[in-house]
Design a protein around this motif. Structure first.
Motif, PDB file in Angstrom:
ATOM      1  N   LEU A   3       0.835  -1.195   0.000  1.00  0.00           N
ATOM      2  CA  LEU A   3       0.000   0.000   0.000  1.00  0.00           C
ATOM      3  C   LEU A   3       0.874   1.252   0.000  1.00  0.00           C
ATOM      4  O   LEU A   3       1.808   1.379   0.800  1.00  0.00           O
ATOM      5  N   GLU A   4       0.585   2.181  -0.918  1.00  0.00           N
ATOM      6  CA  GLU A   4       1.379   3.402  -1.058  1.00  0.00           C
ATOM      7  C   GLU A   4       0.529   4.636  -0.765  1.00  0.00           C
ATOM      8  O   GLU A   4      -0.687   4.634  -0.974  1.00  0.00           O
ATOM      9  N   PHE A   5       1.226   5.687  -0.326  1.00  0.00           N
ATOM     10  CA  PHE A   5       0.566   6.960  -0.040  1.00  0.00           C
ATOM     11  C   PHE A   5       1.336   8.088  -0.719  1.00  0.00           C
ATOM     12  O   PHE A   5       2.557   8.205  -0.546  1.00  0.00           O
ATOM     13  N   TYR A   6       0.602   8.884  -1.471  1.00  0.00           N
ATOM     14  CA  TYR A   6       1.161  10.071  -2.122  1.00  0.00           C
ATOM     15  C   TYR A   6       0.448  11.306  -1.586  1.00  0.00           C
ATOM     16  O   TYR A   6      -0.748  11.270  -1.294  1.00  0.00           O
ATOM     17  N   TRP A   7       1.195  12.396  -1.502  1.00  0.00           N
ATOM     18  CA  TRP A   7       0.617  13.669  -1.080  1.00  0.00           C
ATOM     19  C   TRP A   7       0.613  14.628  -2.267  1.00  0.00           C
ATOM     20  O   TRP A   7       1.547  14.644  -3.060  1.00  0.00           O
ATOM     21  N   VAL A  63       5.035  12.341  -3.995  1.00  0.00           N
ATOM     22  CA  VAL A  63       4.216  13.544  -4.086  1.00  0.00           C
ATOM     23  C   VAL A  63       3.822  13.729  -5.543  1.00  0.00           C
ATOM     24  O   VAL A  63       4.506  13.256  -6.456  1.00  0.00           O
ATOM     25  N   ILE A  64       2.720  14.410  -5.756  1.00  0.00           N
ATOM     26  CA  ILE A  64       2.264  14.701  -7.110  1.00  0.00           C
ATOM     27  C   ILE A  64       2.102  16.205  -7.262  1.00  0.00           C
ATOM     28  O   ILE A  64       1.529  16.876  -6.397  1.00  0.00           O
ATOM     29  N   ALA A  65       2.653  16.735  -8.333  1.00  0.00           N
ATOM     30  CA  ALA A  65       2.468  18.139  -8.684  1.00  0.00           C
ATOM     31  C   ALA A  65       1.282  18.210  -9.638  1.00  0.00           C
ATOM     32  O   ALA A  65       1.351  17.708 -10.764  1.00  0.00           O
ATOM     33  N   THR A  86      15.092  13.196  -1.266  1.00  0.00           N
ATOM     34  CA  THR A  86      15.967  12.163  -1.828  1.00  0.00           C
ATOM     35  C   THR A  86      15.283  10.817  -2.026  1.00  0.00           C
ATOM     36  O   THR A  86      15.801   9.972  -2.750  1.00  0.00           O
ATOM     37  N   ARG A  87      14.144  10.605  -1.395  1.00  0.00           N
ATOM     38  CA  ARG A  87      13.499   9.299  -1.436  1.00  0.00           C
ATOM     39  C   ARG A  87      12.181   9.299  -2.193  1.00  0.00           C
ATOM     40  O   ARG A  87      11.811   8.322  -2.846  1.00  0.00           O
ATOM     41  N   LEU A  88      11.428  10.376  -2.120  1.00  0.00           N
ATOM     42  CA  LEU A  88      10.077  10.404  -2.665  1.00  0.00           C
ATOM     43  C   LEU A  88      10.054  10.230  -4.179  1.00  0.00           C
ATOM     44  O   LEU A  88      10.913  10.746  -4.894  1.00  0.00           O
ATOM     45  N   LYS A  89       9.036   9.528  -4.662  1.00  0.00           N
ATOM     46  CA  LYS A  89       8.725   9.524  -6.081  1.00  0.00           C
ATOM     47  C   LYS A  89       8.021  10.835  -6.416  1.00  0.00           C
ATOM     48  O   LYS A  89       7.334  11.414  -5.573  1.00  0.00           O
ATOM     49  N   ARG A 291      -2.962   2.418  -3.910  1.00  0.00           N
ATOM     50  CA  ARG A 291      -2.319   3.706  -3.646  1.00  0.00           C
ATOM     51  C   ARG A 291      -3.376   4.753  -3.312  1.00  0.00           C
ATOM     52  O   ARG A 291      -4.413   4.833  -3.982  1.00  0.00           O
ATOM     53  N   PHE A 292      -3.093   5.563  -2.315  1.00  0.00           N
ATOM     54  CA  PHE A 292      -3.950   6.696  -1.985  1.00  0.00           C
ATOM     55  C   PHE A 292      -3.215   7.989  -2.323  1.00  0.00           C
ATOM     56  O   PHE A 292      -2.063   8.181  -1.926  1.00  0.00           O
ATOM     57  N   VAL A 293      -3.878   8.845  -3.080  1.00  0.00           N
ATOM     58  CA  VAL A 293      -3.349  10.157  -3.438  1.00  0.00           C
ATOM     59  C   VAL A 293      -4.151  11.170  -2.643  1.00  0.00           C
ATOM     60  O   VAL A 293      -5.305  11.468  -2.966  1.00  0.00           O
ATOM     61  N   LEU A 294      -3.562  11.688  -1.577  1.00  0.00           N
ATOM     62  CA  LEU A 294      -4.282  12.490  -0.602  1.00  0.00           C
ATOM     63  C   LEU A 294      -3.975  13.979  -0.764  1.00  0.00           C
ATOM     64  O   LEU A 294      -2.897  14.370  -1.216  1.00  0.00           O
ATOM     65  N   HIS A 295      -4.945  14.788  -0.385  1.00  0.00           N
ATOM     66  CA  HIS A 295      -4.747  16.232  -0.350  1.00  0.00           C
ATOM     67  C   HIS A 295      -5.657  16.811   0.719  1.00  0.00           C
ATOM     68  O   HIS A 295      -6.588  16.150   1.189  1.00  0.00           O
ATOM     69  N   ALA A 296      -5.365  18.050   1.119  1.00  0.00           N
ATOM     70  CA  ALA A 296      -6.132  18.658   2.202  1.00  0.00           C
ATOM     71  C   ALA A 296      -5.898  20.155   2.217  1.00  0.00           C
ATOM     72  O   ALA A 296      -4.871  20.635   1.726  1.00  0.00           O
ATOM     73  N   PRO A 297      -6.846  20.908   2.786  1.00  0.00           N
ATOM     74  CA  PRO A 297      -6.570  22.327   3.046  1.00  0.00           C
ATOM     75  C   PRO A 297      -5.397  22.435   4.035  1.00  0.00           C
ATOM     76  O   PRO A 297      -5.126  21.508   4.799  1.00  0.00           O
ATOM     77  N   ARG A 298      -4.709  23.567   3.994  1.00  0.00           N
ATOM     78  CA  ARG A 298      -3.546  23.793   4.862  1.00  0.00           C
ATOM     79  C   ARG A 298      -2.591  22.605   4.715  1.00  0.00           C
ATOM     80  O   ARG A 298      -2.362  21.826   5.638  1.00  0.00           O
ATOM     81  N   SER A 299      -2.023  22.507   3.528  1.00  0.00           N
ATOM     82  CA  SER A 299      -1.335  21.299   3.098  1.00  0.00           C
ATOM     83  C   SER A 299      -0.157  20.912   3.988  1.00  0.00           C
ATOM     84  O   SER A 299       0.062  19.720   4.249  1.00  0.00           O
ATOM     85  N   LEU A 300       0.613  21.862   4.441  1.00  0.00           N
ATOM     86  CA  LEU A 300       1.795  21.539   5.230  1.00  0.00           C
ATOM     87  C   LEU A 300       1.409  20.862   6.540  1.00  0.00           C
ATOM     88  O   LEU A 300       1.919  19.791   6.884  1.00  0.00           O
ATOM     89  N   GLU A 301       0.505  21.485   7.281  1.00  0.00           N
ATOM     90  CA  GLU A 301       0.080  20.910   8.550  1.00  0.00           C
ATOM     91  C   GLU A 301      -0.607  19.563   8.339  1.00  0.00           C
ATOM     92  O   GLU A 301      -0.396  18.608   9.089  1.00  0.00           O
ATOM     93  N   ALA A 302      -1.424  19.480   7.290  1.00  0.00           N
ATOM     94  CA  ALA A 302      -2.185  18.261   7.034  1.00  0.00           C
ATOM     95  C   ALA A 302      -1.265  17.105   6.653  1.00  0.00           C
ATOM     96  O   ALA A 302      -1.504  15.953   7.029  1.00  0.00           O
ATOM     97  N   ALA A 303      -0.194  17.392   5.891  1.00  0.00           N
ATOM     98  CA  ALA A 303       0.750  16.337   5.516  1.00  0.00           C
ATOM     99  C   ALA A 303       1.450  15.775   6.753  1.00  0.00           C
ATOM    100  O   ALA A 303       1.585  14.550   6.907  1.00  0.00           O
ATOM    101  N   TYR A 304       1.904  16.660   7.627  1.00  0.00           N
ATOM    102  CA  TYR A 304       2.515  16.193   8.873  1.00  0.00           C
ATOM    103  C   TYR A 304       1.522  15.351   9.681  1.00  0.00           C
ATOM    104  O   TYR A 304       1.844  14.271  10.180  1.00  0.00           O
TER     105      TYR A 304
END
Length: 322
Positions: A3-7, A63-65, A86-89, A291-304
């Motif tokens: 299982l993979e997770f992308y932000w 991460v996805i742009a 250095t590690r993220l796809k 794979r889950f491609v996640l996003h959220a408001p206030r992205s920095l805090e939400a990613a942490y």
């Protein structure tokens, strides 16, 4: 594939990144002796780098742009972020109608060389005709899939063959292919989207990953259909799901946050406390999501928050189930 997770990096629409853009725009021009023309300004690119680093530190796989009409170029963002982590796809979302399939392939294998094969394509074309025309793309809606297939044929062909020739309705190449250091390099992982039979059939032939949206009608049926089509092609396609998350230690506060953000009851949003969101993700995983491609408001805090409190719970439960 575990299982993979992308932000999702907030290329546009994130209030914090917009604020940093305004700060950057207010800076004066500098002389030629200054290498970094941003000076002391903290810009949107610095913010995106922080979001990507948060994703890397907390255990995301990539991460996805995103490609948006009013946002920065996804390719440029991915290239800048590649130097920060250095590690993220790194996935760049773009439309196959915005340039040459041959040159896109050349850019991609170059990116692979300099990123340690961490690059990926997320190919999509705007469904709205007005948005396509604003980007200089006048293709008719019923031709989008045919053009996408030609783009994939040409890009895969020139990347894998020293002398590749193709003549189609949208792309044409004569004796194309890469030599020197670009020869023999694989194209990036390819993610496609869509819910109709044509989109599923195209993914079965060419995609590595097919992405659905949370809230897709008859998701189980579409996953089963894609599995059957890919089996017929002798291939296996991984399934991704794009979802917004609004989580909080207190589930009631999460519901309040969702309501304030305008996402209360939204079919594309997972809302709740950390355990509740974990359970929702695990349930979706049991339905065939890789794979889950996640996003959220206030992205920095939400990613942490997601990386520290939700991903470990999901992965621990997934390991026990295995």
């Amino acid at each position: 594939m575990s299982l993979e997770f992308y932000w999702t990096l907030p290329a546009s629409g994130d209030r914090r990144s917009q604020a940093f853009d305004q700060l950057g725009a207010a800076r004066p021009l500098y002389g030629a002796n200054i290498r970094d023309l941003r000076g002391n300004a903290y810009t949107n690119f610095d913010y995106l780098a922080q979001v990507a680093k948060a994703a890397e530190l907390t255990g995301f796989d990539g991460v996805i742009a995103a490609d948006t009409l009013d946002g920065d170029s996804a390719w440029i963002i991915a290239g800048a972020i590649a130097r920060e982590v250095t590690r993220l796809k790194l996935l760049a979302q773009f439309s196959p109608g915005l340039g040459s399939a041959v040159y896109a392939a050349k850019q991609a294998v170059t990116f692979q060389r300099y990123s340690g094969n961490r690059f990926g394509w997320a190919l999509t074309t705007a469904a709205d005709a007005a948005e396509r025309r604003a980007l200089g793309d006048y293709i008719a809606e019923d031709k989008i899939q045919a053009r996408l297939e030609e783009f994939l044929i040409v890009s895969k062909g020139v990347a894998s063959q020293p002398k590749f020739t193709f003549k189609g309705e949208y792309f044409e190449v004569l004796d194309g292919g890469f030599g020197g250091p670009l020869s023999g390099l694989a194209l990036p992982e390819i993610t496609l989207r869509g819910t109709d039979d044509a989109a599923l059939a195209l993914s079965a032939k060419y995609a590595d990953v097919h992405e659905f949206d949370l809230g897709t009608d008859d998701l189980d049926g579409k996953i089963a259909r894609l599995d059957a089509l890919s089996d017929a092609e002798g291939r296996h396609i991984h399934i991704a799901l794009k979802a917004r998350i609004i989580a909080h230690p207190d589930g009631q506060q999460a519901l309040t946050d969702a309501r304030r953000a305008g996402f209360e009851g939204d079919a594309h949003t997972l809302t709740g406390d950390f355990l509740s969101v974990t359970d929702q993700l695990l349930t979706l995983s049991d339905r065939g999501i890789d794979r889950f491609v996640l996003h959220a408001p206030r992205s920095l805090e939400a990613a942490y928050q997601a990386g520290e409190h939700i991903l470990p719970l999901v992965r621990a439960s997934a390991r026990k189930a295995a």
